[in-house]
Design an enzyme around this catalytic site. Structure first.
Site, mmCIF file in Angstrom:
data_model
loop_
_atom_site.group_PDB
_atom_site.id
_atom_site.type_symbol
_atom_site.label_atom_id
_atom_site.label_comp_id
_atom_site.label_asym_id
_atom_site.label_seq_id
_atom_site.Cartn_x
_atom_site.Cartn_y
_atom_site.Cartn_z
ATOM 1 N N ARG A 202 27.719 85.049 -4.217
ATOM 2 C CA ARG A 202 28.138 84.195 -5.475
ATOM 3 C C ARG A 202 29.138 83.070 -5.044
ATOM 4 N NH1 ARG A 202 31.562 83.359 -9.174
ATOM 5 N NH2 ARG A 202 30.906 83.097 -11.659
ATOM 6 N N PHE B 205 15.328 85.975 -9.695
ATOM 7 C CA PHE B 205 15.541 85.378 -10.748
ATOM 8 C C PHE B 205 15.290 83.793 -10.791
ATOM 9 C CE2 PHE B 205 20.134 86.597 -10.522
ATOM 10 C CZ PHE B 205 20.485 85.358 -10.310
ATOM 11 N N GLU C 209 19.456 89.339 -7.883
ATOM 12 C CA GLU C 209 20.677 90.213 -8.088
ATOM 13 C C GLU C 209 20.126 91.403 -7.024
ATOM 14 O OE1 GLU C 209 23.325 89.225 -9.972
ATOM 15 O OE2 GLU C 209 24.266 90.927 -10.490
ATOM 16 N N ARG D 257 28.641 75.796 -15.155
ATOM 17 C CA ARG D 257 28.614 76.831 -16.272
ATOM 18 C C ARG D 257 28.189 75.993 -17.582
ATOM 19 N NH1 ARG D 257 30.418 81.860 -16.625
ATOM 20 N NH2 ARG D 257 31.806 81.765 -14.775
ATOM 21 N N LYS E 283 19.875 91.177 -17.524
ATOM 22 C CA LYS E 283 21.080 91.044 -16.852
ATOM 23 C C LYS E 283 21.248 92.201 -15.947
ATOM 24 C CE LYS E 283 25.700 88.764 -16.944
ATOM 25 N NZ LYS E 283 26.246 89.571 -15.933
HETATM 26 P P1 ATP Z 1 29.335 88.258 -14.879
HETATM 27 O O1 ATP Z 1 30.596 88.874 -14.554
HETATM 28 O O2 ATP Z 1 29.060 88.304 -16.378
HETATM 29 O O3 ATP Z 1 28.415 88.436 -13.891
HETATM 30 P P2 ATP Z 1 29.704 85.701 -13.718
HETATM 31 O O4 ATP Z 1 30.680 84.739 -13.908
HETATM 32 O O5 ATP Z 1 29.813 86.332 -12.309
HETATM 33 O O6 ATP Z 1 29.790 86.548 -14.673
HETATM 34 P P3 ATP Z 1 27.660 84.173 -15.247
HETATM 35 O O7 ATP Z 1 27.096 83.016 -14.585
HETATM 36 O O8 ATP Z 1 28.687 84.150 -16.334
HETATM 37 O O9 ATP Z 1 28.295 85.023 -13.871
HETATM 38 O O10 ATP Z 1 26.798 85.272 -15.310
HETATM 39 C C1 ATP Z 1 25.574 85.316 -14.549
HETATM 40 C C2 ATP Z 1 25.415 86.298 -13.669
HETATM 41 O O11 ATP Z 1 24.681 87.191 -13.895
HETATM 42 C C3 ATP Z 1 25.085 85.610 -12.290
HETATM 43 O O12 ATP Z 1 26.055 85.058 -11.340
HETATM 44 C C4 ATP Z 1 24.371 86.783 -11.676
HETATM 45 O O13 ATP Z 1 25.263 87.693 -10.757
HETATM 46 C C5 ATP Z 1 24.037 88.035 -12.708
HETATM 47 N N1 ATP Z 1 22.770 88.158 -13.063
HETATM 48 C C6 ATP Z 1 22.088 89.496 -13.304
HETATM 49 N N2 ATP Z 1 20.801 89.120 -13.626
HETATM 50 C C7 ATP Z 1 20.541 87.982 -13.855
HETATM 51 C C8 ATP Z 1 19.382 87.027 -14.175
HETATM 52 N N3 ATP Z 1 18.225 87.679 -14.636
HETATM 53 N N4 ATP Z 1 19.531 85.727 -14.185
HETATM 54 C C9 ATP Z 1 20.737 85.002 -13.736
HETATM 55 N N5 ATP Z 1 21.813 85.811 -13.461
HETATM 56 C C10 ATP Z 1 21.825 87.198 -13.474
#
Ligand code: ATP
Length: 585
Positions: free
Chosen positions: A272, A342, A302, A419, A252
């Protein structure tokens, strides 16, 4: 449709307090409208939009400009209007106040139609360049002149970009489902909207082609799909359970999510939140053009800032400096980014969303020509929980936030706009700036790249274990060294470089040169994390893991007053880590 008729609905929506009423008012409204174009316009206006957000055309009217339009249309002074705004705090109410007390009556006031209001606002959104401010003011005033008080209230609010009707896109989709015949159609509408998040377009399809048309809505290159999001767990064990062990684990990265659309030589980047951020990343565009080997494709990744000298990841905050609209060229040089791709949802006319994740991943890997600036994300298919744990630690060690664990079963589609448990995030659970700096000993040195290439410019650092008299690695640092520092360090290091690991040194890393422990540097870091490669406090908090510093930076202070044995001890590091945990829990 007359604008005054629509405004009646706006008022009913504004004053209702029950969601159910909201729905019946909207259903009523769509029932009344027959013309598809008008229906589409109404959908936009209810949300206070002129175009879907990804188009990037905003009205761009600040309060100041709206005040001047109200003054121009009503015959009052801008200063009076401004005073009223200070009193009422709502530009809509202010417009209503002055327009209903217009000083000059227009002789040939024409009643406003929905279409004219929309077209004028659209024109304002497209008015750019020199003199555009006055044109915008004039255009808005031309509407206000023909408006009554209540109409003016909503025109001013739309112009400011705050409609406040309490209606969101999902509410509209439900109302459109009723138009199609029943609430049960909301799911297919949502599916269509997740692929083409343009409320006007979806409304038009409902009106022109009905349910069959909605079922056929498909991804369009150039229009961002709504992003898939992740649920969260607290431990690898929990993630394992949720996926029955059928999973992939992905680093991540701590950067900015990008959805990239490539159509031949044309590349668009969406955030996003689906805003068009193409202009901020000319460097990413070049990389995608050259290294993504598919004619038409939508990929997600990312973007992470990297240190221009060491190539190591930098914190998210640094990437945010790229958000500025000026000096982009300079920023590209200052804060280079690397893209970790990704997912893939579309290739050469084919929608891949329904394919299981491992299949999408294979396609993705086959089209990326890897370099330092673009790579598929680091991913494994772990065979057991231990492998998952190790990979989690490795991710953190590499400056990542943790893992995104991905269901790899047959059901693992790309779930746009949702989600759900097909993606699960596992983050390290503490995040606090370390208050204290650490004095660490150089035990290894590595060559840099770019401007600092040819020089040793990043250094393996250690704490001192005063019980066993050894130096145990705790981080690699390449940030915070100015050109002078690098020159000075290289001079200091010369007599200390070794080909073999000095006996009192312990680490899981292999530097270009080993260094006889001698030099002490003051280091600042964001936090202490668990790490599989560093040897400080190895096996103390977890089997197979030591402690490491995250985002270490040289403060500029050489602790020449300290011998290596005076450096921060392993015991102190353990105390700091415990304290950090307490602060968070
Ligand atoms: P966060 O603040 O944890 O990034 P979020 O609400 O923006 O949360 P989530 O869907 O909860 O998003 O967490 C996934 C996020 O992580 C994605 O929106 C992306 O920006 C990030 N990310 C980083 N690396 C990866 C990956 N390998 N696969 C998917 N998402 C990734």
């Amino acid at each position: 449709m007359k604008f005054s008729e629509l405004v009646e609905y706006f008022q009913r929506l504004e004053y209702t307090t029950a969601r159910l009423d909201l729905m019946s008012i909207l259903a009523d409204l769509y029932k009344k409208i027959e013309n598809p174009e008008e229906a589409a316009i109404v959908s936009y206006l209810i949300l206070g939009e002129i175009h879907p957000p990804y188009v990037g055309l905003e009205l761009g009217m600040s309060e100041k400009l709206i005040i001047r339009s109200i003054a121009m249309a009503s015959g009052y002074d801008a200063s009076q209007v401004e005073k009223k705004l200070n009193e009422l705090g709502d530009i809509g109410k202010v417009a209503e106040h002055f327009i209903s007390r217009k000083r000059q009556m227009t002789l040939f006031a024409t009643e406003l139609s929905v279409k004219r209001v929309y077209e004028t606002l659209d024109k304002i959104s497209k008015t750019t360049g020199e003199g555009s401010i006055n044109d915008k003011i004039r255009l808005l005033a031309s509407l206000l002149v023909d408006a009554n008080g209540i109409e003016a209230r909503y025109i001013a609010r739309i112009a400011e970009g705050v409609m406040r009707l309490g209606v969101a896109d999902m509410t509209l989709l439900e109302a459109l489902a009723i138009k199609l015949g029943g609430r049960e159609y909301k799911a297919v509408l949502e599916e269509a909207y997740n692929m083409v998040p343009d409320i006007g377009y979806i409304t038009r399809v409902v009106y022109e082609e009905g349910l069959e048309g909605i079922k056929k809505v498909d991804i369009k290159l150039g229009i961002p799909v709504r992003p898939m999001l992740a649920e969260r767990v607290k431990s690898p064990e929990e993630a394992w359970e949720k996926t029955n062990g059928n999973l992939a684990a992905d680093f991540k990265y701590d950067g900015e999510r990008m959805q990239i659309h490539k159509d031949g030589d044309k590349v668009l980047i969406f955030s996003r939140r689906l805003e068009n951020i193409t202009y901020q990343f000319p460097d990413v565009i070049e990389i995608v053009k050259n290294q993504v080997k598919a004619e038409k494709v939508i990929i997600e990744g990312e973007a992470v800032a990297i240190d221009k000298n060491t190539g190591e990841f930098r914190p998210f905050q640094e990437l945010m400096r790229r958000k500025r609209k000026y000096d982009i060229e300079k920023m590209i040089e200052e804060i280079p980014v690397t893209l970790r791709v990704f997912d893939i949802v579309y290739i050469n006319g084919e929608n891949l969303m329904k394919k299981p994740f491992p299949e999408r991943r294979k396609i993705l890997e086959s089209i990326i020509e890897e370099s330092e600036y673009i790579k598929p994300s680091e991913l494994i298919y772990p065979k057991n929980i231990k492998e998952l744990w190790d990979f989690f630690l490795l991710a953190i060690e590499n400056g990542c936030e943790g893992l995104v664990i991905k269901n790899a079963g047959p059901e693992s589609i790309y779930q746009a706009g949702a989600r759900g448990w097909l993606w699960i995030k596992l983050k390290r659970d503490y995040r606090a700036e370390l208050a204290d700096t650490l004095d660490l000993v150089v035990i290894g040195a590595l060559y840099g790249r770019g401007r600092k290439g040819g020089n040793l410019s990043s250094f393996l650092m250690a704490v001192y274990d005063d019980v066993n008299d050894v130096f145990r690695s705790v981080c690699k640092v390449g940030t915070g060294f100015k050109d002078d520092d690098i020159a000075y360090m290289n001079k200091l290091l010369k007599p200390l470089l070794r080909d073999r690991k000095p006996a009192r040194v312990e680490t899981g890393l292999e530097p270009d040169y080993w260094v006889e422990p001698q030099i002490v540097l003051e280091i600042q870091a964001a936090e202490i994390t668990l790490s599989p490669v560093h040897r400080a406090a190895y096996n103390v908090f977890q089997e197979g893991a030591g402690l490491a510093l995250r985002f270490p930076r040289f403060t500029g202070r050489y602790r020449e007053d300290k011998s290596p044995e005076d450096a921060t001890t392993e015991k102190e590091l353990i105390e700091m880590f415990k304290k950090q945990r307490r602060n968070i829990e």
